[in-house]
Design a protein around this motif. Structure first.
Motif, PDB file in Angstrom:
ATOM      1  N   ALA A 261      31.796 -22.406   5.255  1.00 48.64           N
ATOM      2  CA  ALA A 261      31.814 -23.287   6.429  1.00 48.64           C
ATOM      3  C   ALA A 261      32.273 -24.689   6.029  1.00 48.64           C
ATOM      4  O   ALA A 261      33.039 -25.345   6.746  1.00 48.64           O
ATOM      5  CB  ALA A 261      30.422 -23.348   7.054  1.00 48.64           C
ATOM      6  N   TYR A 262      31.831 -25.155   4.878  1.00 52.92           N
ATOM      7  CA  TYR A 262      32.204 -26.474   4.358  1.00 52.92           C
ATOM      8  C   TYR A 262      33.697 -26.532   4.057  1.00 52.92           C
ATOM      9  O   TYR A 262      34.372 -27.529   4.357  1.00 52.92           O
ATOM     10  CB  TYR A 262      31.392 -26.735   3.099  1.00 52.92           C
TER      11      TYR A 262
ATOM     12  N   GLN B  44      21.297 -18.032  15.950  1.00 49.90           N
ATOM     13  CA  GLN B  44      22.138 -18.950  16.728  1.00 49.90           C
ATOM     14  C   GLN B  44      23.574 -18.445  16.908  1.00 49.90           C
ATOM     15  O   GLN B  44      24.235 -18.785  17.886  1.00 49.90           O
ATOM     16  CB  GLN B  44      22.157 -20.330  16.064  1.00 49.90           C
ATOM     17  N   SER B  45      24.054 -17.635  15.959  1.00 48.54           N
ATOM     18  CA  SER B  45      25.433 -17.132  16.067  1.00 48.54           C
ATOM     19  C   SER B  45      25.530 -15.881  16.924  1.00 48.54           C
ATOM     20  O   SER B  45      26.608 -15.521  17.381  1.00 48.54           O
ATOM     21  CB  SER B  45      25.995 -16.832  14.674  1.00 48.54           C
TER      22      SER B  45
ATOM     23  N   GLU C 242      35.688 -26.978   7.160  1.00 50.94           N
ATOM     24  CA  GLU C 242      35.608 -28.367   7.627  1.00 50.94           C
ATOM     25  C   GLU C 242      36.503 -29.276   6.794  1.00 50.94           C
ATOM     26  O   GLU C 242      37.211 -30.140   7.322  1.00 50.94           O
ATOM     27  CB  GLU C 242      34.158 -28.846   7.545  1.00 50.94           C
TER      28      GLU C 242
ATOM     29  N   SER D 189      30.801 -21.268  12.209  1.00 45.42           N
ATOM     30  CA  SER D 189      30.555 -22.408  13.091  1.00 45.42           C
ATOM     31  C   SER D 189      29.068 -22.758  13.132  1.00 45.42           C
ATOM     32  O   SER D 189      28.685 -23.930  13.046  1.00 45.42           O
ATOM     33  CB  SER D 189      31.058 -22.082  14.504  1.00 45.42           C
ATOM     34  N   THR D 190      28.243 -21.729  13.230  1.00 42.34           N
ATOM     35  CA  THR D 190      26.792 -21.944  13.252  1.00 42.34           C
ATOM     36  C   THR D 190      26.300 -22.486  11.916  1.00 42.34           C
ATOM     37  O   THR D 190      25.493 -23.419  11.867  1.00 42.34           O
ATOM     38  CB  THR D 190      26.063 -20.622  13.563  1.00 42.34           C
TER      39      THR D 190
ATOM     40  N   GLY E  20      27.988 -24.178   9.717  1.00 39.51           N
ATOM     41  CA  GLY E  20      28.436 -25.558   9.589  1.00 39.51           C
ATOM     42  C   GLY E  20      27.569 -26.505  10.386  1.00 39.51           C
ATOM     43  O   GLY E  20      27.210 -27.601   9.920  1.00 39.51           O
ATOM     44  N   LYS E  21      27.198 -26.091  11.582  1.00 41.31           N
ATOM     45  CA  LYS E  21      26.337 -26.910  12.444  1.00 41.31           C
ATOM     46  C   LYS E  21      24.972 -27.120  11.795  1.00 41.31           C
ATOM     47  O   LYS E  21      24.457 -28.248  11.750  1.00 41.31           O
ATOM     48  CB  LYS E  21      26.181 -26.214  13.797  1.00 41.31           C
ATOM     49  N   LEU E  22      24.377 -26.053  11.278  1.00 41.24           N
ATOM     50  CA  LEU E  22      23.071 -26.161  10.631  1.00 41.24           C
ATOM     51  C   LEU E  22      23.151 -26.978   9.346  1.00 41.24           C
ATOM     52  O   LEU E  22      22.236 -27.728   9.007  1.00 41.24           O
ATOM     53  CB  LEU E  22      22.523 -24.766  10.331  1.00 41.24           C
TER      54      LEU E  22
ATOM     55  N   TYR F 128      25.001 -29.492   8.745  1.00 48.16           N
ATOM     56  CA  TYR F 128      25.024 -30.913   9.092  1.00 48.16           C
ATOM     57  C   TYR F 128      23.702 -31.370   9.707  1.00 48.16           C
ATOM     58  O   TYR F 128      23.291 -32.512   9.520  1.00 48.16           O
ATOM     59  CB  TYR F 128      26.170 -31.204  10.057  1.00 48.16           C
ATOM     60  N   GLU F 129      23.046 -30.473  10.430  1.00 43.44           N
ATOM     61  CA  GLU F 129      21.837 -30.863  11.152  1.00 43.44           C
ATOM     62  C   GLU F 129      20.580 -30.835  10.286  1.00 43.44           C
ATOM     63  O   GLU F 129      19.755 -31.756  10.351  1.00 43.44           O
ATOM     64  CB  GLU F 129      21.634 -29.952  12.371  1.00 43.44           C
TER      65      GLU F 129
END
Length: 198
Positions: A68-69, A46-47, A72, A24-25, A27-29, A31-32
């Motif tokens: 992670a991708y 972060q995780s 998604e 989850s972390t 994936g978030k990074l 995208y960000e």
């Protein structure tokens, strides 16, 4: 049930929870900040999972990012079975284009770039991503051949490349925009050579 068994069963959810927190972390990074800017240190921070655990499960940030991708993509790109292989391809290609037209397309391009200088990642990317996605659409092709909808004298790999290579080409080169209407055009043009004639 022994105490040892109880302890082992209690540990599994924590491991899976840790894995999901990492993905989850990541994936978030992804995208960000993107693949290049994300780091194992930041994923661990972060995780809330130790850096040693990250390296025990994945050898690099690119491998974590890929998993992670895939998580998604699994819920967004479909492999339908409508009863018509032609319509299945239309719907599947539309979902692929819709997915790649967003931020996911930029991430895909960064994976391609990373694979050029990292042989281990290139192999993993091909096996876990490209080949698995290919297996899904190959099922559509095989159904069409089995029902007599598609020609049986066409090599499946060639048929699939005809339909999907253009999407990747446009994505990587920016030659033209990806649009849902492109999916319809790809299928309509490709089917002129792939549909079995009476």
């Amino acid at each position: 049930m022994t105490l040892k068994t109880k302890v082992r069963q209690r540990g599994r959810p924590r491991s899976e929870a840790g894995r999901q927190a990492i993905l989850s972390t990541a994936g978030k990074l992804l995208y960000e900040v993107g693949l290049q800017q994300m780091s194992m240190e930041e994923i661990a921070k972060q995780s809330g999972v130790g850096k040693a655990t990250l390296y025990r499960w994945w050898p690099s940030k690119t491998m974590i990012a890929l998993d992670a991708y895939l998580e998604e993509m699994r819920g967004k790109v479909i492999v339908p079975d409508t009863g018509s292989a032609k319509e299945d391809f239309r719907q599947q290609i539309r979902s692929v284009i819709k997915f790649y037209a967003g931020k996911e397309g930029e991430i895909f391009s960064s994976f391609i770039a990373a694979a050029q200088g990292d042989l281990d990642f290139a192999v993993s990317f091909r096996d876990k991503f490209l080949n698995q996605r290919r297996e899904g659409v190959r099922m559509i092709w095989d159904r069409g051949v089995k029902t007599g909808e598609f020609r049986d004298d066409v090599t499946p790999e060639v048929a699939l490349d005809m339909m999907y290579a253009l999407i990747v080409y446009r994505l990587l080169t920016g030659r033209a925009q990806l649009s849902l209407s492109l999916a319809d055009e790809i299928v309509d043009v490709a089917m002129k050579g792939l549909i079995r004639r009476a």
